[in-house]
Design a protein around this motif. Structure first.
Motif, mmCIF file in Angstrom:
data_model
loop_
_atom_site.group_PDB
_atom_site.id
_atom_site.type_symbol
_atom_site.label_atom_id
_atom_site.label_comp_id
_atom_site.label_asym_id
_atom_site.label_seq_id
_atom_site.Cartn_x
_atom_site.Cartn_y
_atom_site.Cartn_z
ATOM 1 N N GLY A 288 0.858 -1.131 -0.022
ATOM 2 C CA GLY A 288 -0.001 -0.148 -0.166
ATOM 3 C C GLY A 288 0.860 1.258 0.093
ATOM 4 N N GLY A 289 2.205 1.124 -0.242
ATOM 5 C CA GLY A 289 2.958 2.376 0.080
ATOM 6 C C GLY A 289 3.093 2.820 1.365
ATOM 7 N N ALA A 290 2.765 2.259 2.464
ATOM 8 C CA ALA A 290 3.114 3.017 3.588
ATOM 9 C C ALA A 290 4.553 3.557 3.988
ATOM 10 C CB ALA A 290 2.579 1.974 4.729
ATOM 11 N N PRO A 291 4.813 4.199 4.631
ATOM 12 C CA PRO A 291 6.143 4.682 4.775
ATOM 13 C C PRO A 291 7.251 3.650 5.456
ATOM 14 C CG PRO A 291 4.786 6.420 5.598
ATOM 15 C CD PRO A 291 3.967 5.129 5.384
ATOM 16 N N ILE A 292 8.383 3.461 5.016
ATOM 17 C CA ILE A 292 9.303 2.258 5.295
ATOM 18 C C ILE A 292 10.287 2.958 6.088
ATOM 19 C CG2 ILE A 292 10.578 2.530 3.136
ATOM 20 C CD1 ILE A 292 9.292 -0.717 4.854
ATOM 21 N N GLU A 293 10.726 2.121 7.194
ATOM 22 C CA GLU A 293 11.734 2.187 8.040
ATOM 23 C C GLU A 293 13.003 1.477 7.679
ATOM 24 O OE1 GLU A 293 10.744 2.400 12.187
ATOM 25 O OE2 GLU A 293 8.827 3.329 11.679
ATOM 26 N N ASN A 294 14.348 1.697 8.088
ATOM 27 C CA ASN A 294 15.352 0.723 7.750
ATOM 28 C C ASN A 294 15.392 0.290 6.189
ATOM 29 O OD1 ASN A 294 16.635 1.119 10.031
ATOM 30 N ND2 ASN A 294 16.009 -0.684 11.041
ATOM 31 N N THR A 295 15.672 1.117 5.283
ATOM 32 C CA THR A 295 16.029 0.726 4.025
ATOM 33 C C THR A 295 17.596 0.775 4.216
ATOM 34 O OG1 THR A 295 16.473 3.050 3.435
ATOM 35 C CG2 THR A 295 14.236 2.135 2.851
ATOM 36 N N GLY A 296 18.023 -0.363 3.045
ATOM 37 C CA GLY A 296 19.419 -0.414 3.139
ATOM 38 C C GLY A 296 20.196 0.850 3.200
ATOM 39 N N ARG A 297 19.758 1.801 2.394
ATOM 40 C CA ARG A 297 20.516 3.286 2.357
ATOM 41 C C ARG A 297 20.388 3.778 3.830
ATOM 42 N NH1 ARG A 297 24.084 5.791 -0.244
ATOM 43 N NH2 ARG A 297 23.267 4.786 -2.190
ATOM 44 N N ASP A 298 19.342 3.573 4.459
ATOM 45 C CA ASP A 298 18.996 4.269 5.740
ATOM 46 C C ASP A 298 20.042 3.654 6.734
ATOM 47 O OD1 ASP A 298 17.287 6.207 4.983
ATOM 48 O OD2 ASP A 298 15.593 4.926 5.661
ATOM 49 N N TYR A 299 20.037 2.274 6.611
ATOM 50 C CA TYR A 299 20.860 1.663 7.733
ATOM 51 C C TYR A 299 22.542 1.581 7.653
ATOM 52 C CZ TYR A 299 21.517 -2.388 10.810
ATOM 53 O OH TYR A 299 21.780 -3.158 11.924
ATOM 54 N N LEU A 300 22.903 2.391 6.537
ATOM 55 C CA LEU A 300 24.367 2.616 6.608
ATOM 56 C C LEU A 300 24.799 3.550 7.623
ATOM 57 C CD1 LEU A 300 24.855 3.122 2.565
ATOM 58 C CD2 LEU A 300 25.333 1.107 3.980
ATOM 59 N N ALA A 301 23.797 4.307 8.092
ATOM 60 C CA ALA A 301 23.929 5.228 9.155
ATOM 61 C C ALA A 301 24.314 4.701 10.630
ATOM 62 C CB ALA A 301 22.852 6.242 9.397
ATOM 63 N N ASN A 302 23.728 3.306 10.718
ATOM 64 C CA ASN A 302 24.015 2.678 11.872
ATOM 65 C C ASN A 302 25.377 2.140 11.740
ATOM 66 O OD1 ASN A 302 21.785 2.769 13.180
ATOM 67 N ND2 ASN A 302 20.794 1.103 11.885
ATOM 68 N N LEU A 303 25.648 1.752 10.814
ATOM 69 C CA LEU A 303 26.941 1.043 10.483
ATOM 70 C C LEU A 303 28.183 2.106 10.493
ATOM 71 C CD1 LEU A 303 26.375 -1.463 7.577
ATOM 72 C CD2 LEU A 303 26.238 -1.810 10.008
ATOM 73 N N LYS A 304 28.017 3.363 10.164
ATOM 74 C CA LYS A 304 28.965 4.459 10.392
ATOM 75 C C LYS A 304 29.064 4.561 11.715
ATOM 76 C CE LYS A 304 28.738 7.224 6.108
ATOM 77 N NZ LYS A 304 28.243 8.550 5.811
ATOM 78 N N VAL A 305 27.948 4.586 12.598
ATOM 79 C CA VAL A 305 28.177 4.690 14.143
ATOM 80 C C VAL A 305 29.183 3.345 14.508
ATOM 81 C CG1 VAL A 305 27.005 4.741 16.240
ATOM 82 C CG2 VAL A 305 26.101 5.975 14.272
ATOM 83 N N GLN A 306 28.616 2.216 14.256
ATOM 84 C CA GLN A 306 29.223 0.969 14.562
ATOM 85 C C GLN A 306 30.890 1.119 14.257
ATOM 86 O OE1 GLN A 306 28.013 -3.265 13.730
ATOM 87 N NE2 GLN A 306 29.458 -3.151 12.184
ATOM 88 N N GLU A 307 31.434 1.492 13.173
ATOM 89 C CA GLU A 307 32.637 1.672 12.889
ATOM 90 C C GLU A 307 33.448 2.724 13.692
ATOM 91 O OE1 GLU A 307 34.195 -0.447 11.339
ATOM 92 O OE2 GLU A 307 32.324 -1.476 10.804
ATOM 93 N N ALA A 308 32.662 3.733 13.825
ATOM 94 C CA ALA A 308 33.001 4.843 14.847
ATOM 95 C C ALA A 308 33.321 4.376 16.430
ATOM 96 C CB ALA A 308 32.075 6.217 14.899
ATOM 97 N N VAL A 309 32.439 3.513 16.758
ATOM 98 C CA VAL A 309 32.620 2.907 17.993
ATOM 99 C C VAL A 309 33.850 2.205 18.264
ATOM 100 C CG1 VAL A 309 31.946 1.142 19.767
ATOM 101 C CG2 VAL A 309 30.199 2.932 18.665
ATOM 102 N N TYR A 310 34.236 1.034 17.090
ATOM 103 C CA TYR A 310 35.405 0.714 17.089
ATOM 104 C C TYR A 310 36.860 1.432 17.010
ATOM 105 C CZ TYR A 310 33.149 -3.870 17.366
ATOM 106 O OH TYR A 310 32.371 -5.014 17.498
#
Length: 262
Positions: free
Chosen positions: A219-241
């Protein structure tokens, strides 16, 4: 073909960037199965934040204590590969809280981390502290170790306890997925809400994520955590290390990532 990718999303950050590129060039919807944000207690916390019930947010803290990491047989009965992971606590567990913190608080601007290995039989880190700085000046703390448990009928239900603080008071999550509201200057009382399917992991969060994706595709409802959006989490993860490795505060806009480093 529309795809839901279970976490971990790629072997490293560079791999994840390549996967996103492939999906986008093909025009294929790509969503990462990051299910913690779909746990009913975090959805309710987000709803309360959106209504202004907490006032202006200024801090979040999560104390992770699943209690499954002690002794020579740690993890062997359920997920034995945990013992051999060179990067463990952050990649396997704290990444869920990175995403949840972003869901509740907004984008991460900088991190300061100190990690350690408490159980000598495993290869990677199993404990540590991470301080988050969010856009707008708010703060977060991840305090995690997998050795100790917490007060809960089922320690895996929430895997720990959370405090979400705002100008109007504090919302607390306990180990039985109950939410407690303490208005500033007042008494704490339980906040009633639907805790979901308590006989399923995370209150049924995996099902709720899948329903979320189906609603988007049908139905075209808004979507969370697309692959593109999720890259932000991985940037934070790498910054933690990077912060732990270099012994310093790491700002996200200046981070030099080491995709395969420890």
């Amino acid at each position: 073909i529309a795809t839901i990718c279970q976490k971990p999303f790629g072997a490293n950050y560079a791999d994840a960037v390549d996967i996103v590129g492939v999906a986008e060039r093909a025009g294929a919807p790509l969503i990462v199965h990051e299910n913690f944000r779909f746990q009913p207690w975090y959805r309710e916390a987000k709803r309360l934040v959106a209504t202004g019930a907490l006032g202006a947010l200024h801090a979040v803290a999560f104390r992770l204590r699943p209690g499954d990491g002690q002794g020579p047989r740690a993890y062997l009965d359920r997920q034995p590969y945990f013992q051999g992971m060179p990067r463990f606590l952050v990649v396997e567990t704290a990444i869920h809280l990175i995403d949840t913190f972003r869901y509740l608080m907004g984008e991460v601007e900088a991190v300061t981390a100190r990690l350690r290995r408490a159980n000598p039989v495993i290869a990677g880190e199993d404990a540590g502290y991470v301080i988050f700085e969010f856009t707008g000046g708010t703060a977060g703390l991840f305090d995690g170790n997998r050795l100790n448990d917490h007060v809960a009928e089922n320690p895996r239900r929430t895997m720990g306890e959370m405090w979400l603080e705002g100008s109007r008071g504090v919302l607390r999550l306990d180990g039985d997925a109950r939410l407690w509201w303490k208005p500033h200057g007042g008494l704490e009382a339980e906040h009633a809400y639907d805790r979901g399917k308590l006989d399923m992991f995370g209150g049924g969060c995996c099902e709720w994520l899948q329903r979320h994706v189906v609603a988007h595709l049908r139905g075209g409802a808004p979507i969370e955590n697309t692959g593109r959006d999720y890259l932000a989490n991985l940037k934070v993860q790498e910054a933690v290390y990077a912060s732990h490795r270099e012994g310093r505060r790491v700002a996200l806009d200046r981070t030099a990532f080491y995709p395969t480093g420890g």
